[in-house]
Enzyme design. Structure first.
Site, PDB file in Angstrom:
ATOM      1  N   CYS A   1       0.836  -1.213   0.000  1.00 62.71           N
ATOM      2  CA  CYS A   1       0.000   0.000   0.000  1.00 62.71           C
ATOM      3  C   CYS A   1       0.868   1.261   0.000  1.00 62.71           C
ATOM      4  CB  CYS A   1      -0.902  -0.002   1.228  1.00 62.71           C
ATOM      5  SG  CYS A   1       0.008   0.094   2.789  1.00 62.71           S
TER       6      CYS A   1
ATOM      7  N   CYS B   1       3.241   1.564   2.910  1.00 65.98           N
ATOM      8  CA  CYS B   1       4.419   0.703   2.774  1.00 65.98           C
ATOM      9  C   CYS B   1       5.457   1.371   1.880  1.00 65.98           C
ATOM     10  CB  CYS B   1       4.033  -0.648   2.187  1.00 65.98           C
ATOM     11  SG  CYS B   1       2.845  -1.567   3.187  1.00 65.98           S
TER      12      CYS B   1
END
Length: 80
Positions: free
Chosen positions: A10, A13
């Protein structure tokens, strides 16, 4: 030194990964940075909230995006 970013891939991240690269640059260090998205591998670390920062097999942080300075401090405290 091997650094892993654990997460689903995501935006959070990716932000943590970018901050890790920035911290390494600030420290003048090089490391292999790998994104780990496989849930079985993530669960093997016992991480329940992501993203997580793992250095040489040790979980240093999980559940939030560390700033470059926070990553730098975590790496220094880990003896890097």
């Amino acid at each position: 030194m091997h650094i892993e970013i654990l997460g689903s891939g995501c935006a959070r991240c990716h932000s943590l990964e970018a901050n890790v690269h920035k911290a390494l640059q600030l420290l003048g260090k090089e490391a292999q940075v790998t994104a780990v998205t496989d849930m079985a591998q993530i669960m093997a670390y016992g991480v329940l909230s992501m993203p997580a920062l793992v250095v040489d097999g040790k979980v240093l942080a999980s559940g939030r995006v560390l700033s470059p300075d926070e990553v730098k401090r975590a790496l220094v405290n880990a003896g890097i």
